[in-house]
Write a protein that holds these residues in place. Sequence first.
Motif, PDB file in Angstrom:
ATOM      1  N   SER A  62     -13.112  92.235  78.105  1.00 58.63           N
ATOM      2  CA  SER A  62     -13.001  91.117  76.850  1.00 58.63           C
ATOM      3  C   SER A  62     -11.915  90.794  75.576  1.00 58.63           C
ATOM      4  O   SER A  62     -10.902  91.629  76.486  1.00 58.63           O
ATOM      5  CB  SER A  62     -13.800  91.722  75.457  1.00 58.63           C
ATOM      6  N   ASN A  63     -11.704  89.371  76.113  1.00 52.98           N
ATOM      7  CA  ASN A  63     -10.142  89.323  75.353  1.00 52.98           C
ATOM      8  C   ASN A  63     -10.004  88.531  74.325  1.00 52.98           C
ATOM      9  O   ASN A  63     -10.957  87.884  73.770  1.00 52.98           O
ATOM     10  CB  ASN A  63      -9.201  88.464  76.703  1.00 52.98           C
ATOM     11  N   PHE A  64      -9.489  88.476  72.695  1.00 56.53           N
ATOM     12  CA  PHE A  64      -8.939  88.034  72.505  1.00 56.53           C
ATOM     13  C   PHE A  64      -7.507  87.885  71.662  1.00 56.53           C
ATOM     14  O   PHE A  64      -6.671  88.200  72.765  1.00 56.53           O
ATOM     15  CB  PHE A  64      -9.034  89.094  71.057  1.00 56.53           C
ATOM     16  N   ALA A  65      -7.038  86.660  71.165  1.00 53.38           N
ATOM     17  CA  ALA A  65      -6.068  86.320  70.249  1.00 53.38           C
ATOM     18  C   ALA A  65      -6.388  86.990  68.799  1.00 53.38           C
ATOM     19  O   ALA A  65      -7.039  86.989  68.525  1.00 53.38           O
ATOM     20  CB  ALA A  65      -6.509  84.640  70.313  1.00 53.38           C
ATOM     21  N   LEU A 136      -3.033  79.854  73.111  1.00 54.53           N
ATOM     22  CA  LEU A 136      -3.199  78.906  74.179  1.00 54.53           C
ATOM     23  C   LEU A 136      -3.082  80.022  75.303  1.00 54.53           C
ATOM     24  O   LEU A 136      -3.590  80.027  76.803  1.00 54.53           O
ATOM     25  CB  LEU A 136      -1.989  78.142  74.290  1.00 54.53           C
ATOM     26  N   LYS A 137      -2.331  81.410  75.231  1.00 52.89           N
ATOM     27  CA  LYS A 137      -2.587  82.262  76.022  1.00 52.89           C
ATOM     28  C   LYS A 137      -4.068  82.867  76.510  1.00 52.89           C
ATOM     29  O   LYS A 137      -4.619  83.008  77.769  1.00 52.89           O
ATOM     30  CB  LYS A 137      -1.364  82.874  75.461  1.00 52.89           C
ATOM     31  N   LEU A 138      -4.430  82.844  75.608  1.00 52.41           N
ATOM     32  CA  LEU A 138      -6.507  83.639  75.347  1.00 52.41           C
ATOM     33  C   LEU A 138      -6.982  82.469  76.318  1.00 52.41           C
ATOM     34  O   LEU A 138      -7.812  82.293  77.265  1.00 52.41           O
ATOM     35  CB  LEU A 138      -6.877  83.325  74.614  1.00 52.41           C
ATOM     36  N   TRP A 139      -6.603  81.238  75.887  1.00 54.35           N
ATOM     37  CA  TRP A 139      -7.356  80.045  76.926  1.00 54.35           C
ATOM     38  C   TRP A 139      -7.110  79.778  78.384  1.00 54.35           C
ATOM     39  O   TRP A 139      -7.793  79.788  79.242  1.00 54.35           O
ATOM     40  CB  TRP A 139      -7.381  78.359  76.213  1.00 54.35           C
ATOM     41  N   ASN A 140      -5.728  80.118  78.337  1.00 55.71           N
ATOM     42  CA  ASN A 140      -5.685  80.526  80.536  1.00 55.71           C
ATOM     43  C   ASN A 140      -6.440  81.305  80.338  1.00 55.71           C
ATOM     44  O   ASN A 140      -5.903  81.384  82.149  1.00 55.71           O
ATOM     45  CB  ASN A 140      -3.986  80.811  80.576  1.00 55.71           C
ATOM     46  N   LEU A 141      -6.427  82.313  80.034  1.00 55.44           N
ATOM     47  CA  LEU A 141      -7.149  83.188  81.097  1.00 55.44           C
ATOM     48  C   LEU A 141      -8.612  82.840  81.309  1.00 55.44           C
ATOM     49  O   LEU A 141      -8.865  84.045  82.190  1.00 55.44           O
ATOM     50  CB  LEU A 141      -6.734  84.664  79.727  1.00 55.44           C
ATOM     51  N   LYS A 142      -9.191  81.685  80.834  1.00 56.27           N
ATOM     52  CA  LYS A 142     -10.417  81.720  80.497  1.00 56.27           C
ATOM     53  C   LYS A 142     -10.363  81.172  82.000  1.00 56.27           C
ATOM     54  O   LYS A 142     -10.269  80.872  83.019  1.00 56.27           O
ATOM     55  CB  LYS A 142     -10.802  80.646  79.755  1.00 56.27           C
TER      56      LYS A 142
END
Length: 142
Positions: A62-65, A136-142
């Motif tokens: 699970s990733n969160f910004a 934006l870093k979170l979005w790139n992990l998608k």
Amino acid sequence: MKLEILSFEWKLFKSQNVISVNCMTKLWEITILDNHTSLITSLKPCVVSVLHIDENQNKTTSNFAVWSWVLEFSNNSMKILIDMLVWVQDLDIDLAKKAQKDAMETMEKYKNSKQKIDMEKFIEAQDLLLKSIAQLKLWNLK
């Protein structure tokens, strides 16, 4: 290990079966595993990655910004107190890009200004930039 990610108002994430937590402190990136030494540290805007066992007994990340605040770890229990948490499915990428652009424009305006700088507005722009970069870093992990 146990993990709770909290705001002042509610629990945002909770797991009893965490394998590892990776995040960025004010000084460096860290990964916390079972039996890590006790620790209290401040976080900077970053993506927090949590590897855990889900309700179906599968390993899940699970990733969160998150925005900044405090991480505390002791006795295989971790609490992260934050003031912003964004799940990737809730992320508005266009809004994050606009926030980054607006913040950079404001900071550039003050950087090139010969007049007195409004430090409060400059710091707000800097905070907005850091928050948008984490998203934006979170979005790139998608």
